[in-house]
Design an enzyme around this catalytic site. Structure first.
Site, PDB file in Angstrom:
ATOM      1  N   ASP A   1     -23.538 -70.743  14.167  1.00  0.00           N
ATOM      2  CA  ASP A   1     -23.341 -69.293  14.251  1.00  0.00           C
ATOM      3  C   ASP A   1     -23.366 -68.811  12.863  1.00  0.00           C
ATOM      4  OD1 ASP A   1     -22.308 -69.033  16.756  1.00  0.00           O
ATOM      5  OD2 ASP A   1     -20.298 -70.044  16.397  1.00  0.00           O
TER       6      ASP A   1
ATOM      7  N   HIS B   1     -17.035 -77.732  11.595  1.00  0.00           N
ATOM      8  CA  HIS B   1     -17.475 -78.206  13.070  1.00  0.00           C
ATOM      9  C   HIS B   1     -16.488 -79.419  13.337  1.00  0.00           C
ATOM     10  CE1 HIS B   1     -19.885 -79.236  16.306  1.00  0.00           C
ATOM     11  NE2 HIS B   1     -20.101 -78.064  16.392  1.00  0.00           N
TER      12      HIS B   1
END
Ligand SMILES: CC(=O)SCCNC(=O)CCNC(=O)[C@H](O)C(C)(C)COP(=O)(O)OP(=O)(O)OC[C@H]1O[C@@H](n2cnc3c(N)ncnc32)[C@H](O)[C@@H]1OP(=O)(O)O
Ligand SMILES: O=C([O-])CC(=O)C(=O)O
Length: 371
Positions: free
Chosen positions: A308, A257
């Site tokens: 996700d 991320h």
């Protein structure tokens, strides 16, 4: 002037909508853990659009407005039927359909705050119908009309499958919608803000955002996670499959991320849901495979799972087609995109950064016959 690749660490807007500080995510100051456990998606929509939680009558009014606005123009359904349905990705269909919703909205270019709020409601209501209608049309089925008495999450699953979902499915899906609703200045939200900062309309902003969400480095990763789990196929194949990818320096979808360092706070909620739902549907191996992948990536790459990763096995357990995972992300994120669009309009300035020029110096034009 020197460029910062990927705008990493650049603060490009002020916002009251959501924040990520020291790996803690809040919507308007409410911790995501608190909202995931206690709030419905409709409450979160209200929170993002009004920057406060609704009172009972305000929530009831929003739910009614959403229910009243869920139907979509027949022309959109008819257009779906003309698509090359065996190859078109639902995100492409969604991107086009949201643009078409703007074509059919007489207020599309009316720029006052009340009109923009009405469009926000219409868009949030209709996007669920668009995604589910497309999912059915491509299977040769007719769309299912929404049931006004159902909540947003239940209506989505009902329109998708044509039968009312079980309570546990509604609860899980509603929580997934809450968890995906907003995320500060992520790529698709930034795209929406750049678009409407030219004073373009709400539909243009959301259409642009859908295009940005579609990519596998952003929202498209959840479908890719499921593709990877399907390719791996069983628990015993995990180690060799993942090790091979890591040795080849390939990225593992659903990890890493730009902002989080210790971990994405949404992932643990989805992990718990994944365990529960995969057990209930008799596919616990999917969860076990996910955990094994997770442990390998954390150990070898020190990269935590993002939103996700476990959402893939959650949606699969709900019986949802894998290429609908990213459109579902868009359905939820529309609430955040719209909140940011309204915030941008309220305090607008054109967004226009500079580029560091690294091309050739001054050159003299050479006629084509002399090149
Ligand atoms: C809803 C969302 O959008 S959440 C993100 C969804 N996207 C994904 O899951 C796709 C996989 N992840 C990634 O591609 C990245 O981690 C991103 C796009 C999320 C963040 O990207 P950035 O902040 O630009 O990090 P970047 O790609 O530069 O990675 C930094 C380093 O970590 C490595 N890395 C990052 N993510 C991964 C991954 N998923 N698997 C393996 N290695 C990774 C990179 O290879 C790079 O290594 P290097 O320095 O040796 O070259
Ligand atoms: O913030 C980001 O860069 C991506 C993300 O997790 C999201 O949009 O939910």
């Amino acid at each position: 002037m020197s460029a910062t690749k990927g705008l990493e660490g650049i603060v490009a807007a002020e916002s009251k909508i959501s924040s990520i500080i020291d790996d803690t995510l809040t919507y308007v100051g409410y911790n995501i853990d608190d909202l995931a456990e206690n709030a419905s998606f409709e409450e979160v929509i209200y929170l993002l659009w009004h920057t406060r939680l609704p009172k009972e009558d305000e929530l009831a009014e929003l739910k009614q407005q959403l229910a009243d606005n869920m139907s979509i123009p027949q022309a959109i359904v008819d257009q779906f039927k003309t698509y090359p349905l065996s190859t078109v990705h639902p995100m492409a269909a969604l991107r086009t359909a949201v643009s078409l919703l703007g074509v059919f909205d007489e207020e599309a270019d009316v720029m006052d705050p009340e009109a923009n709020y009405r469009k926000a409601i219409r868009l949030q209501a209709k996007i669920a119908t668009v995604v589910t209608a497309f999912a059915r049309v491509r299977k040769g089925l007719e769309p299912v009309s929404p049931k006004p008495e159902l909540g947003y999450a239940a209506n989505f699953l009902y329109m998708l499958k044509g039968e009312e979902p079980a309570d546990i499915e509604i609860e899980a899906f509603d929580k997934a919608l809450v968890l995906h609703a907003d995320h500060e200045l992520n790529a698709s939200t930034f795209t929406a803000r750049v678009c409407v900062a030219t004073l373009s309309d709400v539909y243009s902003g959301v259409t642009a955002a859908i295009g940005a969400l579609k990519g596998p480095l952003h929202g498209g990763a959840n479908e890719q996670v499921m593709k990877m789990l399907t390719e791996i196929g069983s628990l015993e194949n995990v180690e060799s499959y993942i090790q091979n990818k890591l040795d080849n320096k390939e990225k593992i979808m659903g990890f890493g991320h730009r902002v989080y360092r210790k971990g994405d706070p949404r992932a643990p909620h989805l992990r718990v849901m994944s365990k529960k739902l995969t057990e209930l549907t008799g596919k616990p191996e999917l969860y076990e495979m996910s955990v094994k992948i997770h442990d390998m990536i954390v150990e070898q790459k020190k990269l935590p799972a993002n939103v996700d990763f476990f959402s893939a096995s959650v949606y699969d357990s709900l019986g949802i087609d894998h290429d609908l995972f990213t459109p579902i992300f868009a359905v939820s994120r529309t609430s955040g995109w719209v909140a940011h669009i309204l915030e941008q309009y309220a305090n607008n300035r054109l967004i226009r950064p500079r580029a560091e020029y690294v091309g050739p110096g001054m050159q003299k034009y050479v006629p084509i016959s002399e090149r």
